[in-house]
Motif scaffolding. Structure first.
Motif, PDB file in Angstrom:
ATOM      1  N   ASN A 207       0.849  -1.192   0.000  1.00  0.00           N
ATOM      2  CA  ASN A 207       0.000   0.000   0.000  1.00  0.00           C
ATOM      3  C   ASN A 207       0.885   1.241   0.000  1.00  0.00           C
ATOM      4  O   ASN A 207       1.571   1.522   0.979  1.00  0.00           O
TER       5      ASN A 207
ATOM      6  N   ASP B 185      -1.531   4.829  -3.571  1.00  0.00           N
ATOM      7  CA  ASP B 185      -1.798   5.086  -4.989  1.00  0.00           C
ATOM      8  C   ASP B 185      -2.117   3.737  -5.628  1.00  0.00           C
ATOM      9  O   ASP B 185      -1.215   2.929  -5.861  1.00  0.00           O
ATOM     10  N   ASN B 186      -3.392   3.497  -5.909  1.00  0.00           N
ATOM     11  CA  ASN B 186      -3.833   2.187  -6.375  1.00  0.00           C
ATOM     12  C   ASN B 186      -3.129   1.766  -7.666  1.00  0.00           C
ATOM     13  O   ASN B 186      -2.737   0.603  -7.804  1.00  0.00           O
ATOM     14  N   SER B 187      -2.936   2.671  -8.607  1.00  0.00           N
ATOM     15  CA  SER B 187      -2.281   2.263  -9.857  1.00  0.00           C
ATOM     16  C   SER B 187      -0.825   1.886  -9.600  1.00  0.00           C
ATOM     17  O   SER B 187      -0.309   0.934 -10.200  1.00  0.00           O
TER      18      SER B 187
ATOM     19  N   ASP C 269       0.314   0.663  -6.739  1.00  0.00           N
ATOM     20  CA  ASP C 269       0.260  -0.608  -6.021  1.00  0.00           C
ATOM     21  C   ASP C 269       0.019  -1.771  -6.988  1.00  0.00           C
ATOM     22  O   ASP C 269       0.638  -2.834  -6.842  1.00  0.00           O
ATOM     23  N   GLN C 270      -0.843  -1.571  -7.976  1.00  0.00           N
ATOM     24  CA  GLN C 270      -1.085  -2.611  -8.973  1.00  0.00           C
ATOM     25  C   GLN C 270       0.187  -2.879  -9.791  1.00  0.00           C
ATOM     26  O   GLN C 270       0.480  -4.020 -10.133  1.00  0.00           O
TER      27      GLN C 270
END
Length: 174
Positions: A59, A62-64, A66-67
């Motif tokens: 984590n 920033d979701n992008s 993290d992906q």
């Protein structure tokens, strides 16, 4: 030996890495497990210590990003879902000591040494024996085949090789 459990609400596994040569990106692993047994918890002597981090729980807020971190460019979480640390030895004592162990990322195992500070023992309001530790190390991500990078137009690279790891532990006697 006495068994200790991690108070997950008051513990964290954090990392930081220099980004674009000018700032740091910070992150955590939100899901991890630990097995800790010790005769002398204050110094980790005669202790068994194992941590397993769930790679997909990275984590950085920033979701992008993290992906991208769990993709094949970095951790490849589908193939390597765990990061593992197992203690080998302890050096020194009292309030500061070195914790030596094997760190495995992407099926690559390397020795790593944490500088550990024992922060003390208290009785919690719920009458539990509680112990605090701060553990720090620096690893080279390329040692674990985490090699993704990009050159910057102005010179330099997107990501540094050195990753700072900071573990804050609150342990309760079982």
């Amino acid at each position: 030996m006495t068994t200790y459990v991690v108070d997950f609400f008051h513990s964290s596994i954090n990392f930081s890495i220099k980004h674009m040569m000018i700032t740091k990106v910070n992150g955590t692993f939100d899901s991890f497990s630990a097995q800790i047994e010790a005769d002398e918890i204050e110094t980790f002597k005669e202790a068994f210590i194992r941590f397993d981090l769930d790679v997909a729980s990275v984590n950085t807020r920033d979701n992008s990003r993290d992906q991208h971190l769990i993709s094949g460019d970095f951790f490849d979480a589908d193939r390597y879902p765990k990061i593992t640390f197992i203690k080998n030895a302890v050096e020194g004592g009292n309030d500061k000591f070195k914790l030596h162990g094997d760190l495995t990322i992407k099926d690559i195992t390397k020795p790593v040494t944490f500088e550990v500070a024992y922060n003390g023992h208290v009785k919690s309001p719920w009458n539990a024996d509680t112990y605090g530790f701060t553990c720090k190390t620096i690893i080279n991500r390329k040692d674990f085949n985490l090699t993704y990078n990009a050159a910057l137009e102005t010179g330099g690279v997107l990501l540094a090789e050195q990753v700072h790891v900071n573990v804050e532990l609150q342990l309760n006697k079982m």
